[in-house]
Design a protein around this motif. Structure first.
Motif: not given
Ligand SMILES: [Mg+2]
Ligand SMILES: Nc1ncnc2c1ncn2[C@@H]1O[C@H](COP(=O)(O)OP(=O)(O)OP(=O)(O)O)[C@@H](O)[C@H]1O
Length: 215
Positions: A16, A38, A84
């Motif tokens: 991240t 995520d 991500d």
């Molecule tokens: Mg992360």
């Protein structure tokens, strides 16, 4: 267009953080779309509530049945789609790696971390074979401390023939602060290594070169 996925089977090596650095550096430079696959939604929360800088489009999509479609649709018009992912064999992460033009695998310098990074790179190799196309992956050392451990880690990665970036990010409070302040480092060692990272990714063709005025 490029789809760049940031992935690691291990939790916490800086996926991240790396996405924050890349997004903040490239926003305003190209048509950027940031996807957060995520379920914790750390990146999309940061992008919508904390980040201060040129704007970019961002979506949270942890559902693997939707994610490939979203990546495909966004890749039609964006210069860069940055994704991500969650660690630990998450299915959306596998979809994001399979949809990618390139995969970045951040890793810490410990032996177990490098073993996990190697697994992730091998998984990308396998996904590429299954998809019958090339999906290059590179490991990036993160939270580096200039000690002998860092040298051992690099040697270990080279012994395992892990493709890696020459650039790395040091262990600096500036990166941790970014997640609270919403501002990227603009001076000091953090700013310098972020510039080097961007330059290396441009040279690889993994992120766009051109500065656009219409984004
Ligand atoms: Mg992360
Ligand atoms: N280069 C760095 N220097 C200092 N702190 C860092 C650095 N990179 C990451 N961190 C810190 O390490 C922690 C974990 O980083 P991050 O959340 O980016 O990892 P992650 O791989 O996304 O984790 P997860 O697998 O849980 O999604 C965060 O608190 C972050 O601020």
């Amino acid at each position: 267009m490029t789809v760049l996925t940031v992935a690691s089977s291990k939790g916490g090596p800086g996926k991240t953080t790396l996405c924050q650095v890349l997004a903040g550096s490239l926003a305003g430079q190209c048509k950027l779309v940031v996807l957060d696959a995520d379920p914790t939604q750390a990146l999309s929360r940061w992008a919508t509530s904390t980040y201060e800088g040129p704007t970019f489009e961002t979506f949270a999509e942890p559902d693997e049945t939707q994610l490939a479609h979203l990546i495909g649709t966004k890749a039609e018009t964006a210069d860069l789609v940055l994704v991500d992912t969650a660690g630990f064999g998450n299915r959306a992460a596998t979809v994001a790696m399979t949809s990618a033009d390139a995969v970045l695998v951040p890793t810490l310098a410990g032996e177990a971390d490098i073993t996990e990074a190697e697994k992730t790179v091998r998984l990308v190799d396998g996904l590429a074979k299954a998809a019958r196309r090339d999906i290059p992956a590179r490991v990036m050392f993160n939270r580096v401390r200039r000690t002998s451990l860092a040298k051992h880690a690099e040697a270990e990665a080279d012994r395992a023939k892990l493709p890696r970036l020459l650039s790395s990010l040091s262990d600096l409070v500036a990166y941790g602060e970014m997640s609270y302040s919403g501002r990227l480092p603009t001076s000091g060692p953090a700013a310098a290594e972020v510039s080097a990272l961007i330059e290396e990714l441009i040279k690889l063709g993994w992120i766009p070169t051109s500065t656009r005025n219409d984004v």
